[in-house]
Design a protein around this motif. Structure first.
Motif, mmCIF file in Angstrom:
data_model
loop_
_atom_site.group_PDB
_atom_site.id
_atom_site.type_symbol
_atom_site.label_atom_id
_atom_site.label_comp_id
_atom_site.label_asym_id
_atom_site.label_seq_id
_atom_site.Cartn_x
_atom_site.Cartn_y
_atom_site.Cartn_z
ATOM 1 N N ILE A 36 -0.014 5.403 9.925
ATOM 2 C CA ILE A 36 -0.035 5.087 8.493
ATOM 3 C C ILE A 36 -1.457 4.754 8.046
ATOM 4 N N GLU A 37 -2.180 3.999 8.859
ATOM 5 C CA GLU A 37 -3.566 3.689 8.511
ATOM 6 C C GLU A 37 -4.409 4.961 8.439
ATOM 7 N N ALA A 38 -4.192 5.881 9.370
ATOM 8 C CA ALA A 38 -4.940 7.151 9.348
ATOM 9 C C ALA A 38 -4.642 7.934 8.078
ATOM 10 N N TRP A 39 -3.349 8.012 7.702
ATOM 11 C CA TRP A 39 -2.979 8.755 6.490
ATOM 12 C C TRP A 39 -3.484 8.062 5.233
ATOM 13 N N ASP A 40 -3.675 6.760 5.295
ATOM 14 C CA ASP A 40 -4.126 6.013 4.119
ATOM 15 C C ASP A 40 -5.649 5.924 4.036
ATOM 16 N N VAL A 102 12.553 11.212 -6.114
ATOM 17 C CA VAL A 102 11.910 9.989 -5.634
ATOM 18 C C VAL A 102 11.097 10.341 -4.400
ATOM 19 N N GLY A 103 9.816 10.014 -4.411
ATOM 20 C CA GLY A 103 8.958 10.282 -3.263
ATOM 21 C C GLY A 103 8.684 9.018 -2.476
ATOM 22 N N VAL A 104 8.737 9.128 -1.143
ATOM 23 C CA VAL A 104 8.375 8.021 -0.261
ATOM 24 C C VAL A 104 7.285 8.507 0.689
ATOM 25 N N PHE A 128 7.593 7.194 -7.238
ATOM 26 C CA PHE A 128 7.029 7.182 -5.889
ATOM 27 C C PHE A 128 6.972 5.743 -5.393
ATOM 28 N N PHE A 129 7.160 5.575 -4.088
ATOM 29 C CA PHE A 129 6.957 4.260 -3.494
ATOM 30 C C PHE A 129 6.456 4.426 -2.069
ATOM 31 N N SER A 130 5.791 3.385 -1.568
ATOM 32 C CA SER A 130 5.283 3.375 -0.199
ATOM 33 C C SER A 130 6.247 2.627 0.695
ATOM 34 N N ALA A 131 6.592 3.261 1.797
ATOM 35 C CA ALA A 131 7.456 2.641 2.799
ATOM 36 C C ALA A 131 7.354 3.454 4.076
ATOM 37 N N ASP A 132 7.717 2.834 5.165
ATOM 38 C CA ASP A 132 7.792 3.507 6.457
ATOM 39 C C ASP A 132 9.204 4.070 6.583
ATOM 40 N N ALA A 133 9.334 5.374 6.497
ATOM 41 C CA ALA A 133 10.657 6.011 6.534
ATOM 42 C C ALA A 133 11.387 5.744 7.836
ATOM 43 N N GLY A 158 13.852 10.032 16.030
ATOM 44 C CA GLY A 158 15.299 9.781 15.992
ATOM 45 C C GLY A 158 15.634 8.590 15.115
ATOM 46 N N LEU A 159 14.855 7.543 15.238
ATOM 47 C CA LEU A 159 15.062 6.344 14.436
ATOM 48 C C LEU A 159 14.842 6.639 12.953
ATOM 49 N N ALA A 160 13.782 7.381 12.661
ATOM 50 C CA ALA A 160 13.481 7.725 11.265
ATOM 51 C C ALA A 160 14.578 8.603 10.671
ATOM 52 N N LEU A 161 15.037 9.587 11.422
ATOM 53 C CA LEU A 161 16.073 10.478 10.898
ATOM 54 C C LEU A 161 17.389 9.738 10.681
#
Length: 192
Positions: A36-40, A102-104, A128-133, A158-161
């Protein structure tokens, strides 16, 4: 279908008979902290610098998917890992006038940019909102979930899905555009 990860598979001791399981299965904020830090930061900066190439190059994939299967008017659709929000805006047009896109995304910089651009475009059925899917509340239920090259970067897919599935209404559908695993895409993976 209810998929359960055995506790031993993720390093947790088995529960005693009758014990309630309120443990988190790897959903601490640190699991995805580095990606997440890399993408941000560095990836956000690179994607902005090459936005015209990235957006046009990646759009061909989602354009073809939307040509084959569009979302119905009135639907509520979650766009996972929306990046610049261009797919979320396209989905908003498909589900208008009474639907919602809605974008996450885990990266706040992408969220801020996409929110600003949607407001400038005068779109009122997109947010749009920021969250860890992977483990955060995705603000469902949704009729559909979509991702263009966003789901393959999950630390624990697996956890995210499973979390995305929880955000879908009964009978909801997930459509993903993906390529191979992270390690097979060093152009993005090495920046993490």
């Amino acid at each position: 279908m209810n998929v359960q990860t055995p506790p031993a598979a993720i390093g947790l001791a088995p529960l005693k008979s009758g014990q309630q399981d309120d443990r988190s299965f790897g959903t601490s904020k640190t699991d995805n902290a580095i990606p997440i830090e890399a993408w941000d930061t560095v990836l956000f900066e690179k994607f902005c610098r090459f936005r015209h190439i990235m957006s046009l190059g990646l759009a061909r994939h989602s354009d073809e998917l939307f040509r084959r299967k569009s979302y119905p008017a009135g639907a509520r659709v979650l766009d996972i890992g929306f990046g610049f929000g261009d797919t979320t805006q396209l989905i908003a047009a498909q589900v208008a006038p009474n639907g919602e896109a809605v974008g996450v995304d885990g990266a706040q910089n992408f969220t801020d940019l996409a929110t600003r651009e949607a407001a400038e475009a005068g779109l009122n059925n997109v947010s749009f909102f920021s969250a860890d899917a992977q483990g955060d509340d995705l603000r469902g239920p949704y009729d559909y979930a979509f991702s263009r090259f966003g789901t393959m970067f999950f630390y624990l897919p697996g956890l995210a899905l499973r979390n995305i599935r929880r955000a879908l209404a009964p009978g909801g559908e997930l459509t993903m555009i993906v390529w191979r695993k992270r390690e097979d895409n060093p152009w993005v993976h090495e920046a993490e």
